[in-house]
Write a protein that holds these residues in place. Structure first.
Motif, PDB file in Angstrom:
ATOM      1  N   ILE A 115       0.841  -1.196   0.000  1.00 26.73           N
ATOM      2  CA  ILE A 115       0.000   0.000   0.000  1.00 26.73           C
ATOM      3  C   ILE A 115       0.876   1.246   0.000  1.00 26.73           C
ATOM      4  CG2 ILE A 115      -1.701   1.310   1.339  1.00 26.73           C
ATOM      5  CD1 ILE A 115      -2.772  -1.386   2.337  1.00 26.73           C
ATOM      6  N   GLY A 116       2.031   1.163   0.689  1.00 28.63           N
ATOM      7  CA  GLY A 116       2.940   2.306   0.796  1.00 28.63           C
ATOM      8  C   GLY A 116       3.596   2.709  -0.511  1.00 28.63           C
ATOM      9  N   ASP A 123      -5.889   4.370   5.761  1.00 31.83           N
ATOM     10  CA  ASP A 123      -7.331   4.496   5.951  1.00 31.83           C
ATOM     11  C   ASP A 123      -8.041   3.568   4.970  1.00 31.83           C
ATOM     12  OD1 ASP A 123      -9.932   5.201   6.360  1.00 31.83           O
ATOM     13  OD2 ASP A 123      -9.772   7.175   5.417  1.00 31.83           O
ATOM     14  N   PHE A 124      -8.638   2.486   5.493  1.00 30.80           N
ATOM     15  CA  PHE A 124      -9.261   1.508   4.609  1.00 30.80           C
ATOM     16  C   PHE A 124     -10.686   1.881   4.233  1.00 30.80           C
ATOM     17  CE2 PHE A 124      -5.800  -1.020   6.407  1.00 30.80           C
ATOM     18  CZ  PHE A 124      -5.237  -1.485   5.235  1.00 30.80           C
ATOM     19  N   ASN A 129      -7.166   2.385  -1.456  1.00 33.44           N
ATOM     20  CA  ASN A 129      -6.445   1.459  -0.585  1.00 33.44           C
ATOM     21  C   ASN A 129      -7.091   0.076  -0.587  1.00 33.44           C
ATOM     22  OD1 ASN A 129      -4.595   3.389   0.067  1.00 33.44           O
ATOM     23  ND2 ASN A 129      -5.321   3.737   2.155  1.00 33.44           N
ATOM     24  N   ILE A 130      -8.413   0.041  -0.618  1.00 30.14           N
ATOM     25  CA  ILE A 130      -9.119  -1.242  -0.683  1.00 30.14           C
ATOM     26  C   ILE A 130      -8.745  -1.982  -1.965  1.00 30.14           C
ATOM     27  CG2 ILE A 130     -11.386  -2.288  -1.033  1.00 30.14           C
ATOM     28  CD1 ILE A 130     -10.970  -1.692   1.819  1.00 30.14           C
ATOM     29  N   MET A 131      -8.682  -1.256  -3.081  1.00 28.97           N
ATOM     30  CA  MET A 131      -8.351  -1.895  -4.351  1.00 28.97           C
ATOM     31  C   MET A 131      -6.915  -2.415  -4.348  1.00 28.97           C
ATOM     32  SD  MET A 131      -9.521  -2.954  -7.123  1.00 28.97           S
ATOM     33  CE  MET A 131     -11.122  -2.156  -6.934  1.00 28.97           C
ATOM     34  N   VAL A 161     -15.983  -7.750  -4.923  1.00 31.63           N
ATOM     35  CA  VAL A 161     -15.801  -6.420  -5.521  1.00 31.63           C
ATOM     36  C   VAL A 161     -17.113  -5.925  -6.128  1.00 31.63           C
ATOM     37  CG1 VAL A 161     -14.628  -5.116  -7.337  1.00 31.63           C
ATOM     38  CG2 VAL A 161     -13.343  -6.762  -5.948  1.00 31.63           C
ATOM     39  N   VAL A 162     -17.786  -6.799  -6.859  1.00 29.34           N
ATOM     40  CA  VAL A 162     -19.056  -6.425  -7.485  1.00 29.34           C
ATOM     41  C   VAL A 162     -20.099  -6.091  -6.422  1.00 29.34           C
ATOM     42  CG1 VAL A 162     -20.975  -7.266  -8.885  1.00 29.34           C
ATOM     43  CG2 VAL A 162     -18.621  -7.757  -9.577  1.00 29.34           C
TER      44      VAL A 162
END
Length: 245
Positions: A115-116, A123-124, A129-131, A161-162
């Motif tokens: 993520i970094g 922050d999720f 960030n979720i993706m 995801v959908v």
């Protein structure tokens, strides 16, 4: 002949899925627990070539990120993770409490550094960030899940995801602590299940070679439940409120 051994990859997957489904109810945390439940058996000799491939992949990722001027720690974490399996004999270090802890640290760092590459904002509630997290989890699934499980897992991720995009389930509210615990929980669920086999587990390897069996497995399971309650009291309240409806 047709029965699934409790120590097979199917047994570990089903066991981790059912337990994490009741505990976490967060799809990404459940996914990490299922993947992690399959990781300890990478100390098998017949998976040695796969482990070497993981280490080589980590080296390539490090070099690639270094030349792009991005943090190359992501690849180093993969190399260190692969190194654990190289030095562990079957049902040795990777099936120990210390092994589970170190693998949890490396996988958590993998998520953190992944993520970094874009932002150290963890922050999720952030859809980006979720993706990114989804992509990292899919990468872990391709690395560690049995090839028969991978298609099912990828379809489940796609459905997730959908469902989120259509508003069928609420946005995921998770944090790095929950993700790390779900990894540790999945790894320990593997140890718990293997403790019920005749050969048991060397739970305190490399400090002790003593094999532990059912009583230890039950004790470890209860400890995990206690850790969950202490770390996530809000989730316990969620279940209590749900049961009271």
């Amino acid at each position: 002949m047709g029965c699934v051994s409790i120590s097979s990859y199917k047994g570990h997957t089903i066991f981790a899925f059912i337990l994490s489904l009741f505990m976490f109810y967060d799809p990404l945390a459940i996914a990490l627990a299922v993947i992690s439940a399959n990781i300890p058996d990478f100390d098998h000799e017949f998976k040695r070539n796969h482990v070497i491939t993981i280490i080589a992949l980590g080296a390539l990722i490090s070099c690639f990120l270094y030349f792009l001027g991005l943090p190359y720690y992501l690849g180093l974490v993969i190399i260190l993770l692969g190194g654990i399996f190289l030095v562990s004999s079957h049902r040795g270090f990777t099936h120990s409490i210390l092994g589970a802890f170190l693998i949890t640290v490396f996988l958590s760092l993998f998520l953190f550094f992944g993520i970094g590459l874009y932002s150290y904002n963890l922050d999720f509630n952030n859809s980006r960030n979720i993706m990114i997290l989804l992509i990292l989890i899919i990468a872990l699934a391709l690395l560690f899940l049995n090839k028969r499980l991978s298609p099912v897992f990828l379809v489940a991720i796609a459905v997730l995801v959908v469902a989120v995009n259509l508003g069928l389930i609420p946005p995921l509210k998770i944090n790095l602590t929950l993700l790390a615990f779900s990894i540790f929980f999945g790894l320990c669920s593997h140890i718990v299940l293997d403790s019920f086999t005749p050969s048991g587990v060397k739970a305190f390897s490399p400090f002790r070679d003593k094999e532990y069996h059912k009583k230890f497995g039950v004790s470890l399971f209860l400890i995990l439940i206690g850790m969950f309650i202490l770390l996530f009291p809000n989730k316990l309240l969620f279940y209590l409120n749900f049961l009271s409806l």
